[in-house]
Design an enzyme around this catalytic site. Structure first.
Site, short mmCIF file in Angstrom:
data_model
loop_
_atom_site.label_atom_id
_atom_site.label_comp_id
_atom_site.label_asym_id
_atom_site.label_seq_id
_atom_site.Cartn_x
_atom_site.Cartn_y
_atom_site.Cartn_z
N CYS A 119 46.57 -12.29 -17.37
CA CYS A 119 45.66 -11.56 -18.26
C CYS A 119 46.40 -10.59 -19.19
O CYS A 119 45.81 -10.06 -20.13
CB CYS A 119 44.61 -10.82 -17.45
SG CYS A 119 43.69 -11.92 -16.36
N HIS A 252 41.84 -5.46 -21.89
CA HIS A 252 41.49 -6.74 -21.29
C HIS A 252 40.07 -6.64 -20.75
O HIS A 252 39.69 -5.67 -20.11
CB HIS A 252 42.48 -7.04 -20.15
CG HIS A 252 42.08 -8.21 -19.31
ND1 HIS A 252 41.67 -9.39 -19.85
CD2 HIS A 252 42.01 -8.36 -17.96
CE1 HIS A 252 41.37 -10.23 -18.87
NE2 HIS A 252 41.58 -9.63 -17.72
N ASN A 282 35.55 -12.77 -18.01
CA ASN A 282 37.00 -12.54 -18.08
C ASN A 282 37.66 -13.85 -18.53
O ASN A 282 37.67 -14.82 -17.79
CB ASN A 282 37.49 -12.12 -16.69
CG ASN A 282 38.98 -11.87 -16.64
OD1 ASN A 282 39.72 -12.23 -17.54
ND2 ASN A 282 39.42 -11.25 -15.55
O1 UT7 Z 1 41.76 -10.37 -14.85
C1 UT7 Z 1 42.56 -9.64 -13.99
C2 UT7 Z 1 41.95 -8.40 -13.65
N1 UT7 Z 1 40.88 -8.60 -12.70
C3 UT7 Z 1 40.08 -7.57 -12.47
O2 UT7 Z 1 40.22 -6.58 -13.12
C4 UT7 Z 1 39.06 -7.65 -11.35
C5 UT7 Z 1 39.07 -6.34 -10.63
N2 UT7 Z 1 38.09 -6.22 -9.56
C6 UT7 Z 1 36.77 -6.14 -9.82
O3 UT7 Z 1 36.35 -6.23 -10.95
C7 UT7 Z 1 35.82 -5.87 -8.66
O4 UT7 Z 1 36.59 -5.51 -7.54
C8 UT7 Z 1 34.91 -7.06 -8.32
C9 UT7 Z 1 33.91 -7.26 -9.43
C10 UT7 Z 1 35.74 -8.32 -8.15
C11 UT7 Z 1 34.14 -6.78 -7.03
O5 UT7 Z 1 33.39 -5.59 -7.15
P1 UT7 Z 1 33.37 -4.52 -5.98
O6 UT7 Z 1 32.49 -3.44 -6.40
O7 UT7 Z 1 34.82 -4.18 -5.68
O8 UT7 Z 1 32.68 -5.33 -4.82
P2 UT7 Z 1 33.23 -5.64 -3.36
O9 UT7 Z 1 34.35 -6.63 -3.42
O10 UT7 Z 1 33.50 -4.34 -2.66
O11 UT7 Z 1 31.98 -6.32 -2.69
C12 UT7 Z 1 30.79 -5.57 -2.40
C13 UT7 Z 1 29.78 -6.48 -1.75
C14 UT7 Z 1 30.34 -7.30 -0.61
O12 UT7 Z 1 29.33 -7.40 0.37
P3 UT7 Z 1 29.38 -6.48 1.69
O13 UT7 Z 1 30.68 -6.80 2.37
O14 UT7 Z 1 29.33 -5.07 1.16
O15 UT7 Z 1 28.18 -6.91 2.43
C15 UT7 Z 1 30.58 -8.66 -1.22
O16 UT7 Z 1 30.51 -9.71 -0.26
O17 UT7 Z 1 29.33 -7.43 -2.73
C16 UT7 Z 1 29.42 -8.74 -2.18
N3 UT7 Z 1 29.68 -9.68 -3.27
C17 UT7 Z 1 28.70 -10.28 -3.96
N4 UT7 Z 1 27.35 -10.26 -3.84
C18 UT7 Z 1 26.64 -11.00 -4.71
C19 UT7 Z 1 30.87 -10.04 -3.80
N5 UT7 Z 1 30.68 -10.91 -4.81
C20 UT7 Z 1 29.34 -11.07 -4.93
C21 UT7 Z 1 28.54 -11.82 -5.81
N6 UT7 Z 1 27.21 -11.75 -5.65
N7 UT7 Z 1 29.07 -12.60 -6.78
#
Ligand code: UT7
Length: 325
Positions: A119, A252, A282
């Site tokens: 990225c 990005h 993205n």
């Molecule tokens: O391109 C390179 C750069 N990449 C990035 O910058 C990505 C950086 N990271 C992020 O943008 C975020 O960390 C994410 C968008 C990937 C995830 O967001 P988050 O707020 O960190 O969520 P999380 O991983 O802490 O997940 C929270 C909850 C989890 O459930 P529990 O364990 O709390 O019950 C996940 O299982 O959200 C759940 N979850 C979803 N639920 C519905 C994860 N993905 C999904 C989904 N739909 N698609």
């Protein structure tokens, strides 16, 4: 007289198939994978992304973006003397997407190669092109970010497959007596390979390992906000400028929360943030030139504006480019 490089034209291209969060949620539900428009919007800002048809490659998207950038610059393909494509999803293992794209433009002879910095690819490629122009090895470059990330997504993993999209953006970068590119700052730290990777490869005629994207989203999130601030500050310092000199911040486009967090750390108004993540998702190396082109064509970015471009991604890689448009 000093020699600099300056962007003289921008272009972009999105494949026609637009997939909304609701469309994706329905498709994923059929596979037993649960997600929702609400979760995706709240956590990422993404509302839709574009997916390329199965027979469309990164060079197909890239060449359309390149043609639009050439038209905007008032240049013919035959005038180009350097092509750099930033991509992590090239058409084939080799030759490069840049060589394939060169042929599609109907030209030959000029150097053409890919840059692989995930990225951060576009800021890496722009920095390389700037250096080659300033040292006299090129005078009219095409710098392109082109990706088909839909090919490497695991559609059973809701934590990654809702985040990415396909597309391409391009600029024509030309030698100039006045800058242009003011400063850049690139970095990598390979100890973080595992937090964002596609660990598979090809060996002995077979796919070895897993050829689908893996990401520890929270680890990437934490690192991204910190390094984006550092890279912006280092670039401003090299150029002898301050945050107040930036007219537009084009980070990005991965997650609206990371982008707004970076703007806040730089004490910049959110009005100066260029946002396309809601419509593109993205698109990795394509996201910055796609956002740049949209902001130019919509009339937001005007000639003479000072832009801060910032990339961050797998590697771990990150970097920034400050330029007068
Ligand atoms: O391109 C390179 C750069 N990449 C990035 O910058 C990505 C950086 N990271 C992020 O943008 C975020 O960390 C994410 C968008 C990937 C995830 O967001 P988050 O707020 O960190 O969520 P999380 O991983 O802490 O997940 C929270 C909850 C989890 O459930 P529990 O364990 O709390 O019950 C996940 O299982 O959200 C759940 N979850 C979803 N639920 C519905 C994860 N993905 C999904 C989904 N739909 N698609």
């Amino acid at each position: 007289m000093s020699r600099y490089s300056r962007i003289t034209g921008t272009g972009s291209f999105l494949p026609p198939q637009r997939v909304t969060n609701a469309d994706l949620a329905t498709q994923l539900a059929a596979r037993g994978v649960e997600t929702s428009d609400q979760w995706i919007v709240e956590r990422t800002g993404i509302r839709a992304r574009h997916f390329a048809a199965p027979d469309v490659t990164s060079s197909d998207l890239g060449v359309e973006a390149a043609r639009r950038a050439l038209e905007a610059a008032g240049r013919q393909p035959g005038e180009i003397d350097l092509i750099i494509v930033a991509t992590s999803t090239p058409d084939m293992i080799f030759p490069s997407a840049a060589c394939i794209l060169q042929n599609k433009l109907g030209i030959a002879g000029c150097p053409a190669f890919d840059v692989q910095a995930v990225c951060s690819g576009f800021v890496y490629a722009l920095t390389v092109a700037d250096a080659m122009i300033r040292t006299g090895s090129a005078s009219k470059a095409l710098v392109i970010g082109a990706e088909v990330f839909s090919r490497i997504l695991d559609f059973t993993d809701r934590t990654t497959c809702v985040l990415f999209g396909d597309g391409a953006g391009a600029v024509v970068l030309e030698a100039s007596d006045t800058p242009g590119i003011l400063a850049s700052d690139l970095h990598a730290d390979g100890k973080h390979v595992g937090i964002l990777c596609v660990p598979g490869t090809v060996s002995g005629g077979k796919v070895m390992g897993d050829p689908l994207l893996k990401m520890d989203g929270q680890a990437v999130f934490r690192l991204a906000v910190g390094v984006l601030e550092e890279a912006a500050r280092a670039t401003l310092k090299k150029a002898g400028k301050t945050e107040a000199d930036i007219d537009w911040l084009i980070p990005h486009q991965a997650n609206i929360r990371i982008m707004q967090g970076t703007a806040k750390k730089l004490k910049m108004s959110l009005d100066k943030l260029v946002v396309t993540v809601h419509e593109h998702g993205n698109t990795s190396a394509a996201s910055i030139p796609l956002a740049l082109d949209e902001a130019v064509r919509s009339g937001k970015i005007k000639k003479g504006d000072t832009l801060m471009l910032e990339g961050v991604g797998g590697g771990f890689t990150w970097g920034a480019v400050l330029l007068d448009f």
